[in-house]
Design a protein around this motif. Sequence first.
Motif, PDB file in Angstrom:
ATOM      1  N   ARG A 302       0.832  -1.208   0.000  1.00 57.32           N
ATOM      2  CA  ARG A 302       0.000   0.000   0.000  1.00 57.32           C
ATOM      3  C   ARG A 302       0.861   1.248   0.000  1.00 57.32           C
ATOM      4  NH1 ARG A 302      -4.100  -2.134   4.665  1.00 57.32           N
ATOM      5  NH2 ARG A 302      -5.789  -2.921   3.347  1.00 57.32           N
ATOM      6  N   THR A 306       0.073   2.413  -6.340  1.00 56.79           N
ATOM      7  CA  THR A 306      -0.370   1.631  -7.496  1.00 56.79           C
ATOM      8  C   THR A 306      -0.158   2.399  -8.795  1.00 56.79           C
ATOM      9  OG1 THR A 306      -2.637   2.460  -7.221  1.00 56.79           O
ATOM     10  CG2 THR A 306      -2.092   0.370  -6.144  1.00 56.79           C
ATOM     11  N   ALA A 312       0.313  -2.261  -8.835  1.00 55.77           N
ATOM     12  CA  ALA A 312      -1.112  -2.549  -8.677  1.00 55.77           C
ATOM     13  C   ALA A 312      -1.359  -4.054  -8.652  1.00 55.77           C
ATOM     14  CB  ALA A 312      -1.900  -1.907  -9.817  1.00 55.77           C
ATOM     15  N   SER A 313      -0.695  -4.781  -9.536  1.00 60.32           N
ATOM     16  CA  SER A 313      -0.871  -6.228  -9.584  1.00 60.32           C
ATOM     17  C   SER A 313      -0.360  -6.889  -8.308  1.00 60.32           C
ATOM     18  CB  SER A 313      -0.128  -6.793 -10.803  1.00 60.32           C
ATOM     19  OG  SER A 313      -0.299  -8.184 -10.889  1.00 60.32           O
ATOM     20  N   LEU A 315      -0.193  -5.597  -5.270  1.00 60.68           N
ATOM     21  CA  LEU A 315      -1.126  -5.337  -4.174  1.00 60.68           C
ATOM     22  C   LEU A 315      -2.373  -6.195  -4.328  1.00 60.68           C
ATOM     23  CD1 LEU A 315      -2.027  -3.803  -1.694  1.00 60.68           C
ATOM     24  CD2 LEU A 315      -2.747  -1.905  -3.162  1.00 60.68           C
ATOM     25  N   ALA A 316      -2.889  -6.300  -5.535  1.00 64.10           N
ATOM     26  CA  ALA A 316      -4.073  -7.128  -5.768  1.00 64.10           C
ATOM     27  C   ALA A 316      -3.787  -8.585  -5.439  1.00 64.10           C
ATOM     28  CB  ALA A 316      -4.528  -6.987  -7.216  1.00 64.10           C
ATOM     29  N   TYR A 319      -3.971  -9.109  -1.779  1.00 69.25           N
ATOM     30  CA  TYR A 319      -5.350  -9.178  -1.298  1.00 69.25           C
ATOM     31  C   TYR A 319      -5.925 -10.571  -1.506  1.00 69.25           C
ATOM     32  CZ  TYR A 319      -5.956  -4.159  -0.417  1.00 69.25           C
ATOM     33  OH  TYR A 319      -5.879  -2.883   0.111  1.00 69.25           O
ATOM     34  N   GLU A 327     -11.396  -6.595  -2.449  1.00 64.74           N
ATOM     35  CA  GLU A 327     -10.485  -5.458  -2.494  1.00 64.74           C
ATOM     36  C   GLU A 327      -9.520  -5.563  -3.671  1.00 64.74           C
ATOM     37  OE1 GLU A 327      -9.267  -4.119   1.769  1.00 64.74           O
ATOM     38  OE2 GLU A 327      -9.944  -6.193   1.940  1.00 64.74           O
ATOM     39  N   ALA A 328      -9.335  -6.784  -4.174  1.00 60.95           N
ATOM     40  CA  ALA A 328      -8.469  -6.960  -5.338  1.00 60.95           C
ATOM     41  C   ALA A 328      -9.169  -6.578  -6.629  1.00 60.95           C
ATOM     42  CB  ALA A 328      -7.992  -8.410  -5.409  1.00 60.95           C
ATOM     43  N   LEU A 331      -8.577  -3.148  -8.350  1.00 66.48           N
ATOM     44  CA  LEU A 331      -7.202  -3.039  -8.835  1.00 66.48           C
ATOM     45  C   LEU A 331      -7.035  -3.802 -10.145  1.00 66.48           C
ATOM     46  CD1 LEU A 331      -5.395  -3.509  -5.410  1.00 66.48           C
ATOM     47  CD2 LEU A 331      -5.424  -1.421  -6.777  1.00 66.48           C
ATOM     48  N   TYR A 332      -7.568  -5.025 -10.198  1.00 65.78           N
ATOM     49  CA  TYR A 332      -7.498  -5.789 -11.439  1.00 65.78           C
ATOM     50  C   TYR A 332      -8.323  -5.128 -12.540  1.00 65.78           C
ATOM     51  CZ  TYR A 332      -5.250  -9.739  -9.031  1.00 65.78           C
ATOM     52  OH  TYR A 332      -4.376 -10.540  -8.343  1.00 65.78           O
ATOM     53  N   ALA A 334      -8.763  -1.958 -12.922  1.00 67.29           N
ATOM     54  CA  ALA A 334      -7.957  -0.847 -13.428  1.00 67.29           C
ATOM     55  C   ALA A 334      -6.858  -1.357 -14.361  1.00 67.29           C
ATOM     56  CB  ALA A 334      -7.338  -0.077 -12.265  1.00 67.29           C
TER      57      ALA A 334
END
Length: 492
Positions: A302, A306, A312-313, A315-316, A319, A327-328, A331-332, A334
Amino acid sequence: MRARAADADGRPAAAAQDYARALAADAASPVVAIRAYREAVRAGDLALADRAAAALGGAAPADAALLAAGQAVRDPATAGAAIDRLAAGQFAIFAPALRAWTGRESATPAATSAGGGDAIARRLLEETRALAQIARGDTDAGLAALHARLGNDQAAQDNRLFAARLLIAQGKAAAARTLLVGEAPAIVALRARVDDRAAGVAPTLASAASHLFARVASDLALGPPSPVSYALLRAALRADPRNDRAAILLAGALARDGATDQAVATLAAIPADSIHAAAAATGRVQILAAAGRDEEALAAARAAGTASAADASRLADLYLRLDRPAEAVPLYRALVERAGAGWAEWLQLGAALELAGDWAAARPALERAVALGPEQPLALNHLGYSLIEHGERAGAAQAMLEKAARLQPDDAAIADSLGWSFYRRGQLARALPLIERAAAADPANAEIAEHLGDVYWSAGRRFEARYAWTAARQMGEGDDAARLATKIADGL
């Protein structure tokens, strides 16, 4: 001994302190001295390493010459003797390159005791000659010589970065740009600062030796950490404490050795304005996640933000690992909205949506993944298995799984999916050998073990079914374990 226990627990700094006390109490013991030396190098206590090497005298490990050189190259008055010591020992491959930088180049590269040493020495010499030309201001000749030896590997990237920083320090931004090609994070970061002389590196023997030691350590980084790897990296940082590439490599070695806290601390010391800051942030997340410290890894991810697709990937993915698919999903989502999104990004989105319980949205995402990657076994297997599980389009799902199995016949997960499809369609005889093969190939997979138990039960093999379910329960958690306990007690 407490030191050995601390070493085994991944606490090299504590182990080094204990060995320092032991060495002070018994400096004549070669056993204590060699253990103190090794732990000191690993922990970065170079004062202790020097004391232990001095206590060992002529019996000191060969890599003690590397540590000594890392210190000596900082002073022109001591550098020559240190390079001569390298030339006379196991690490003679470095001597010709260092002499070329100082202008003391000998007629022929030094031979080494290791097979193929001359070839390695020649390669390092040729690279360093080109870098030395650039450092001396002979830009065109140096760049021509360097480009002739650049490949597409990590060593080439390290040489590009070092050469570009030499040029930036001279105010030669245009020449530096010719080296900064590609989208590797460090390349991108330095390209953005090509007009900033503060991003350059001084053309000193210390910086050249530091680059050389780290460049060779990088070649060794794929294997398990060794005493030579640690000595090279500590020597690199001793010569130039600002060599953040060496710090990245050192953190990776410490992490693979189980010294997670020291690895993370090593990365934390890399400045935020370093061209390797992104690699440090990424490394911290990866090291914490690999150590099973998921919440800390999540906090680090975090903090990294991202802004990039990779961040971003990552962090996802975390999750999902923490069973927080909802929560993932954004992000996916996006990621698939970015230009150039392919089958893998759509597969990630579909998988997260399905885990979050939104099959209606997951199905078109998974179908998009297969449309973009019609020859990708992973996408075919995921959509095919999901359709079977949701009771939809059994014929089409079967065809996808059969295609995936043809493309990747040795994959246990695909064999299990295909077998499960046969089982769900009542074709027990075709299902059993596939799932047995999958369970043999991946005995630690709880889902495959549960499938095997179901098939055995349906085939009347009740004892074997309960054995398979028991194995699956030992690997399962929460609801899975409770469901399996019911199967073991009552059957299907």
